[in-house]
Design an enzyme around this catalytic site. Structure first.
Site, PDB file in Angstrom:
ATOM      1  N   ASP A  14       0.824  -1.178   0.047  1.00  0.00           N
ATOM      2  CA  ASP A  14      -0.205   0.267  -0.358  1.00  0.00           C
ATOM      3  C   ASP A  14       0.405   1.140  -0.223  1.00  0.00           C
ATOM      4  OD1 ASP A  14      -2.802   1.624   0.657  1.00  0.00           O
ATOM      5  OD2 ASP A  14      -1.221   1.618   3.088  1.00  0.00           O
ATOM      6  N   MET A  15       0.236   2.313  -0.347  1.00  0.00           N
ATOM      7  CA  MET A  15       1.059   3.880  -0.859  1.00  0.00           C
ATOM      8  C   MET A  15       0.602   4.274   1.082  1.00  0.00           C
ATOM      9  SD  MET A  15       1.310   4.975  -4.467  1.00  0.00           S
ATOM     10  CE  MET A  15       1.093   6.378  -3.955  1.00  0.00           C
ATOM     11  N   THR A  48      -2.787   0.429  -4.620  1.00  0.00           N
ATOM     12  CA  THR A  48      -3.582   1.983  -3.877  1.00  0.00           C
ATOM     13  C   THR A  48      -4.690   1.914  -3.905  1.00  0.00           C
ATOM     14  OG1 THR A  48      -2.424   4.409  -3.410  1.00  0.00           O
ATOM     15  CG2 THR A  48      -2.232   3.271  -5.143  1.00  0.00           C
TER      16      THR A  48
END
Length: 250
Positions: A14-15, A48
């Protein structure tokens, strides 16, 4: 790493709150760990809630030559290029319904179509766009619960968040885990060979399914409950710690 665990071949990150620290940067330590993982034959992929323009700059800076999952799984891109691999849009009628709810509850919103991310506005003709995601930013948990109650009346929605005070809505069945499965078929890998790292509700399903599900130290409590391992926070190079935990790097 447990000797019985399948060797990790793909790290899915994930960002926001995971790959990026609280200043929205990738630290030098995390960058070095990603490069080391790549040298050792572990692919690194971003998954994301953001749109491609917000993700591809980080992918380029990290030198990633891999798929990128955007919009919580509503799009899959092959990078660099980028080349669109898959797209799962939202029903336009449901977007119009959510736009009306925004006014009813005086909420802030954003919405992602295939052409742009809309903030504080929408096109005059909502049906003129192909929609990928609709979101609410809220200041009050009671308002959030009221909107969630309204949304629960409708089929065809996948509801999550990327922060405790927001709501993110995709088409039903659109989430990071299903997008990862799509990528794995193309890469001929098994979900047991995946390490998935995240911090919010839109990460839970990929954390549950992955061979190694990692919650960041700053993750929401519900995310931590579903993880195999809780690593350091995004300001403590939690990705580096997770890579070491599962033998991705030494």
């Amino acid at each position: 790493m447990d000797d019985k665990m399948t060797e990790i071949k793909l790290a899915v990150l994930d960002m926001d709150g995971t790959l990026l620290n609280s200043q929205d940067h990738v630290t030098d330590k995390t960058r070095s760990a990603i490069h080391e993982a790549s040298r050792k034959g572990v692919d690194v992929m971003i998954a994301t809630g953001r749109s491609l323009p917000a993700a591809q700059d980080h992918a380029k800076a990290l030198g990633l030559n891999e798929y990128i999952i955007t919009g919580n799984g509503s799009e899959i891109w092959l990078f660099p290029g980028p080349e669109l691999v898959d797209r799962r849009p939202l029903n336009t009628d449901l977007v119009e319904m959510m736009w009306e709810l925004k006014h009813t509850y005086k909420a802030r919103h954003w919405a992602a179509s295939t052409s742009k991310v809309w903030k504080r506005e929408m096109p005059d003709n909502i049906a003129s766009e192909e929609w990928l995601k609709f979101g609410y930013d809220l200041d009050d948990y009671q308002v959030r619960e009221a909107i969630l109650q309204e949304l629960s009346r409708y089929d065809g929605l996948e509801i999550s968040n990327s922060h405790p005070l927001n709501i993110e809505v995709n088409a039903s069945g659109v989430h990071k885990a299903n997008a990862i499965e799509h990528v794995l078929k193309r890469k001929k890998l098994d979900i047991a060979q995946v390490m998935a790292c995240g911090d919010s509700l839109n990460d839970i399903k990929m954390i549950q399914r992955a061979g190694a599900g990692v919650a960041m130290g700053n993750a929401q409590d519900e995310v931590k409950e579903h993880a195999d391992f809780v690593t350091g926070t995004n300001d403590e190079d939690g990705i580096v710690q997770a890579f070491k935990q599962y033998g991705v790097i030494s």
